[in-house]
Every structure is written in C-alpha cells, then in structure tokens.
Design a protein around this motif. Structure first.
Motif, PDB file in Angstrom:
ATOM      1  N   PRO A 147       0.803  -1.234   0.000  1.00 27.75           N
ATOM      2  CA  PRO A 147       0.000   0.000   0.000  1.00 27.75           C
ATOM      3  C   PRO A 147       0.833   1.280   0.000  1.00 27.75           C
ATOM      4  N   VAL A 148       2.109   1.204   0.398  1.00 28.04           N
ATOM      5  CA  VAL A 148       2.935   2.408   0.511  1.00 28.04           C
ATOM      6  C   VAL A 148       4.242   2.197  -0.240  1.00 28.04           C
ATOM      7  N   ALA A 149       4.589   3.166  -1.084  1.00 27.84           N
ATOM      8  CA  ALA A 149       5.851   3.136  -1.821  1.00 27.84           C
ATOM      9  C   ALA A 149       6.817   4.134  -1.190  1.00 27.84           C
ATOM     10  N   LYS A 150       8.069   3.761  -1.108  1.00 31.77           N
ATOM     11  CA  LYS A 150       9.063   4.640  -0.503  1.00 31.77           C
ATOM     12  C   LYS A 150       9.250   5.905  -1.339  1.00 31.77           C
ATOM     13  N   GLY A 151       9.530   6.991  -0.632  1.00 37.00           N
ATOM     14  CA  GLY A 151       9.746   8.268  -1.293  1.00 37.00           C
ATOM     15  C   GLY A 151       9.874   9.364  -0.273  1.00 37.00           C
ATOM     16  N   ASN A 152       9.990  10.600  -0.731  1.00 37.94           N
ATOM     17  CA  ASN A 152      10.090  11.752   0.162  1.00 37.94           C
ATOM     18  C   ASN A 152       9.049  12.799  -0.224  1.00 37.94           C
ATOM     19  N   PRO A 153       7.828  12.697   0.290  1.00 40.49           N
ATOM     20  CA  PRO A 153       7.368  11.703   1.262  1.00 40.49           C
ATOM     21  C   PRO A 153       6.959  10.396   0.576  1.00 40.49           C
ATOM     22  N   PRO A 154       6.753   9.309   1.350  1.00 38.96           N
ATOM     23  CA  PRO A 154       6.253   8.058   0.779  1.00 38.96           C
ATOM     24  C   PRO A 154       4.885   8.273   0.126  1.00 38.96           C
ATOM     25  N   VAL A 155       4.608   7.475  -0.905  1.00 34.61           N
ATOM     26  CA  VAL A 155       3.349   7.606  -1.647  1.00 34.61           C
ATOM     27  C   VAL A 155       2.398   6.486  -1.224  1.00 34.61           C
ATOM     28  N   VAL A 156       1.191   6.862  -0.825  1.00 35.02           N
ATOM     29  CA  VAL A 156       0.202   5.904  -0.324  1.00 35.02           C
ATOM     30  C   VAL A 156      -0.832   5.613  -1.411  1.00 35.02           C
ATOM     31  N   ASN A 157      -1.058   4.337  -1.666  1.00 38.03           N
ATOM     32  CA  ASN A 157      -2.114   3.889  -2.586  1.00 38.03           C
ATOM     33  C   ASN A 157      -2.874   2.773  -1.878  1.00 38.03           C
ATOM     34  N   MET A 158      -3.782   3.166  -1.010  1.00 34.05           N
ATOM     35  CA  MET A 158      -4.397   2.249  -0.053  1.00 34.05           C
ATOM     36  C   MET A 158      -5.756   1.748  -0.522  1.00 34.05           C
ATOM     37  N   ASN A 159      -5.965   0.439  -0.418  1.00 35.31           N
ATOM     38  CA  ASN A 159      -7.275  -0.173  -0.644  1.00 35.31           C
ATOM     39  C   ASN A 159      -7.989  -0.240   0.711  1.00 35.31           C
ATOM     40  N   THR A 160      -9.216   0.255   0.760  1.00 36.78           N
ATOM     41  CA  THR A 160      -9.925   0.352   2.049  1.00 36.78           C
ATOM     42  C   THR A 160     -11.086  -0.633   2.169  1.00 36.78           C
ATOM     43  N   GLU A 161     -11.199  -1.586   1.240  1.00 36.87           N
ATOM     44  CA  GLU A 161     -12.294  -2.557   1.324  1.00 36.87           C
ATOM     45  C   GLU A 161     -12.063  -3.517   2.489  1.00 36.87           C
ATOM     46  N   ASP A 162     -13.160  -4.018   3.042  1.00 31.19           N
ATOM     47  CA  ASP A 162     -13.075  -4.933   4.189  1.00 31.19           C
ATOM     48  C   ASP A 162     -12.597  -6.312   3.749  1.00 31.19           C
ATOM     49  N   TYR A 163     -11.619  -6.829   4.467  1.00 25.58           N
ATOM     50  CA  TYR A 163     -11.186  -8.215   4.258  1.00 25.58           C
ATOM     51  C   TYR A 163     -11.919  -9.053   5.305  1.00 25.58           C
ATOM     52  N   ALA A 164     -12.880  -9.848   4.843  1.00 27.54           N
ATOM     53  CA  ALA A 164     -13.756 -10.579   5.769  1.00 27.54           C
ATOM     54  C   ALA A 164     -13.484 -12.076   5.705  1.00 27.54           C
ATOM     55  N   VAL A 165     -13.670 -12.727   6.845  1.00 29.07           N
ATOM     56  CA  VAL A 165     -13.520 -14.174   6.960  1.00 29.07           C
ATOM     57  C   VAL A 165     -14.820 -14.744   7.529  1.00 29.07           C
ATOM     58  N   GLU A 166     -15.316 -15.820   6.910  1.00 26.55           N
ATOM     59  CA  GLU A 166     -16.548 -16.457   7.397  1.00 26.55           C
ATOM     60  C   GLU A 166     -16.235 -17.268   8.636  1.00 26.55           C
ATOM     61  N   VAL A 167     -16.786 -16.856   9.762  1.00 26.64           N
ATOM     62  CA  VAL A 167     -16.484 -17.499  11.034  1.00 26.64           C
ATOM     63  C   VAL A 167     -17.672 -18.258  11.608  1.00 26.64           C
ATOM     64  N   SER A 168     -18.803 -18.188  10.928  1.00 23.53           N
ATOM     65  CA  SER A 168     -19.989 -18.931  11.352  1.00 23.53           C
ATOM     66  C   SER A 168     -20.941 -18.954  10.169  1.00 23.53           C
ATOM     67  N   ALA A 169     -21.976 -19.772  10.259  1.00 25.08           N
ATOM     68  CA  ALA A 169     -22.911 -19.913   9.139  1.00 25.08           C
ATOM     69  C   ALA A 169     -23.541 -18.568   8.794  1.00 25.08           C
ATOM     70  N   GLY A 170     -23.222 -18.054   7.606  1.00 27.01           N
ATOM     71  CA  GLY A 170     -23.782 -16.787   7.157  1.00 27.01           C
ATOM     72  C   GLY A 170     -23.186 -15.558   7.803  1.00 27.01           C
ATOM     73  N   LEU A 171     -22.121 -15.717   8.594  1.00 21.21           N
ATOM     74  CA  LEU A 171     -21.518 -14.582   9.292  1.00 21.21           C
ATOM     75  C   LEU A 171     -20.069 -14.400   8.851  1.00 21.21           C
ATOM     76  N   LYS A 172     -19.802 -13.251   8.233  1.00 25.19           N
ATOM     77  CA  LYS A 172     -18.440 -12.888   7.856  1.00 25.19           C
ATOM     78  C   LYS A 172     -17.991 -11.715   8.716  1.00 25.19           C
ATOM     79  N   LEU A 173     -16.824 -11.864   9.309  1.00 29.03           N
ATOM     80  CA  LEU A 173     -16.313 -10.846  10.223  1.00 29.03           C
ATOM     81  C   LEU A 173     -15.110 -10.146   9.601  1.00 29.03           C
ATOM     82  N   LYS A 174     -15.130  -8.819   9.637  1.00 28.95           N
ATOM     83  CA  LYS A 174     -14.004  -8.033   9.144  1.00 28.95           C
ATOM     84  C   LYS A 174     -12.800  -8.258  10.051  1.00 28.95           C
ATOM     85  N   VAL A 175     -11.667  -8.616   9.451  1.00 25.67           N
ATOM     86  CA  VAL A 175     -10.487  -8.932  10.257  1.00 25.67           C
ATOM     87  C   VAL A 175      -9.342  -7.946  10.023  1.00 25.67           C
ATOM     88  N   ASN A 176      -9.494  -7.040   9.084  1.00 23.54           N
ATOM     89  CA  ASN A 176      -8.429  -6.073   8.845  1.00 23.54           C
ATOM     90  C   ASN A 176      -8.797  -4.721   9.447  1.00 23.54           C
TER      91      ASN A 176
END
Length: 293
Positions: free
Chosen positions: A144-173
C-alpha cells in the motif's frame, strides 16, 4: 400339513444361520464400540450420523477460519501498537526540539531520527503475513505504501472478511487509510524537513504537532474498534467450541453402542445358539438306515 425331515433340516439350518448373524453383529459391536458397521444394519442411525458429522465438519472448518482471523487481527494489532509508539516518539521529539536551548545541530539529529521512524512506518504499513499485505484491504498482493520523500500511499480500504460462522463474515483487517495515510507521511516529512534546514519555525512546528496529534487520535480510535471486533471473535470461538462438544455428544449417543447391553445380548444369544445347535443335532442326526431299522 405334512412335516418332512427335509423341512425340519432346512428350518433348523435357517435359524442357525440367523443366530450366527446375530452373534456376528453383537461381536462387531463389541469390537468396534459402534451400533452399526454398515448402513444396511440401521438406515436411520446411518442417516442421522451423516447429518451430525456434516455439521461437525462444518463447525471444524469455521474453527480453522478463526485461526486465520486471529492471525490477521493479532498481526494488525501488533503493527498498530508499534506505529502508536513510533508516533508518540515523534511527538516527544517535536516537543523536545522546540526547546530554545537546542542548537541547529541538535535539531538535525532529531530530523535524522524522525527520518528513520518514517521509514519504519513504511515497513509497518507494508507488513506481510503469509505472503499477503494485511493493511491494504482486499488488495493483498500489492504494497500500500511506496518509498519516497514523502512516501506515496495507494491504499485499498475494502473490508477483508472471513466467514467465522454460518452466514456470518467478520471483518479482520483495519482501515489502513486511517492509520498509514498520505497525510501522516506528509506530516512526518514536514517535521523532518523543519528540523533539518534553515526554515525551522516554532509556529510551523506547532501546526505539524497538531496534525500529528490528530493522526495519533485516529490511530487509537482504530485500535479500539479492532479491539471490539477481537472480543467478538473470542465470543464466536467460545460458541463454536461449545457447539463442537454438543455435536460430538450427539454423535456418540447416535452411534456408540452400550457395551454393557451388548455383552448381555451376546451372552444370551450364545445360550440360544448352543440350544439351537443341540436341537439341530437331534433333528439332523437320523439317517435312512435309522428309518429302515
């Protein structure tokens, strides 16, 4: 109805065969500890066993998913804690560098340390776990971040979800853009430059300090939100653990044989079988010579 010798012999052999089958079933139950060894023995028990085991397998998969969720959240929290300590160090250095007793050489030394902290923040933002960038939302294959002065940010903000129960996905990031955003690295770059050249001014540093404090506040809020989700993850784990215990208990009730009852049935069947053998020997024993006497 006329009862012949062959009819008596056939019936006796059929009953003996049935007795052997029952003895075999009881011996199988005693050896395996299971009510049945093949579905044809009791289709109802077999079908229920398949259903219960399917539920248990599903539960075990959710528990494996929990391990992945813990991996992400534990590493995310560790990175946030490290970033928080680093920014608090920068905050301390700003207050220290504003002291009028510090010379230009002292401020240059502070600028060098802030530069190292800035580079360290880039490394934290680009943390990889199992080959995936944990602070870049669902775009786990790119930094997400490239080195520089200043560093350049190219961030993805979508939720990374994991299914932890039937029909339930929990955001883990965590939302990396709230922690390792472009404004943060611009602020760090401005602080570093402010201490390292002739443009230093106390007023300008006060503004940068205010910006940094805002970033620290946002980071702490993100940590609190992540902590709340971590607590929920622990509750889900506890519930899945109880579900597993109950599922195994149901499977045991459905499939496990009552050993005491099996032994009793086996002894009774052995007595019946011996009696049947004795009677059968009396029926089958006569031959044609016996009838001609």
């Amino acid at each position: 109805m006329r009862v012949t010798q062959s009819m008596l012999s056939s019936n006796s052999l059929r009953h003996l065969s049935s007795s052997y089958e029952k003895l075999g079933n009881y011996q199988d139950q005693l050896a395996t500890g299971q009510k049945i060894t093949r579905p044809s023995q009791d289709p109802v028990v077999a079908m229920k066993g398949m259903y219960y085991r399917s539920n248990l397998t599903e539960n075990e998969q959710y528990q494996r998913n929990l391990s992945e969720a813990y991996l992400w959240m534990d590493n995310s929290e560790a990175g946030l804690e490290h970033a928080s300590q680093a920014l608090e160090r920068v905050q301390y250095l700003i207050i220290q560098g504003k002291n009028d007793t510090y010379s230009d050489e002292d401020r240059v030394a502070i600028a060098q340390e802030i530069e190292q902290i800035k580079q360290d923040m880039v490394e934290v933002a680009n943390t990889k776990v199992a080959g995936r960038y944990i602070y870049n939302g669902t775009d786990v294959d790119h930094a997400p971040v490239a080195k520089g002065n200043p560093p350049v940010v190219n961030m993805n903000t979508e939720d990374y979800a994991v299914e932890v129960s039937a029909g339930l996905k929990l955001k883990v990031n965590v939302n990396g853009d709230k922690v390792f955003n472009q404004a943060l690295f611009n602020t760090l770059q401005g602080i570093k430059q402010g201490f390292s050249d002739d443009t230093y001014s106390a007023e300008g540093m006060d503004n940068l300090l205010k910006d940094l404090e805002g970033q620290i506040s946002t980071l702490q809020a993100e940590r609190s939100e992540a902590g709340a989700r971590y607590n929920r993850l622990e509750m889900i784990e506890n519930r899945l653990g109880k579900t597993e215990v109950m599922a195994k208990s149901i499977i045991s009730d459905n499939e496990d044989a009552d050993i005491e009852q099996v032994i009793t049935n086996l002894k009774n069947q052995e007595s019946v079988h011996r009696a049947a053998l004795s009677v059968g020997a009396r029926i089958i024993q006569p031959t044609l010579m016996d009838f001609l006497r």
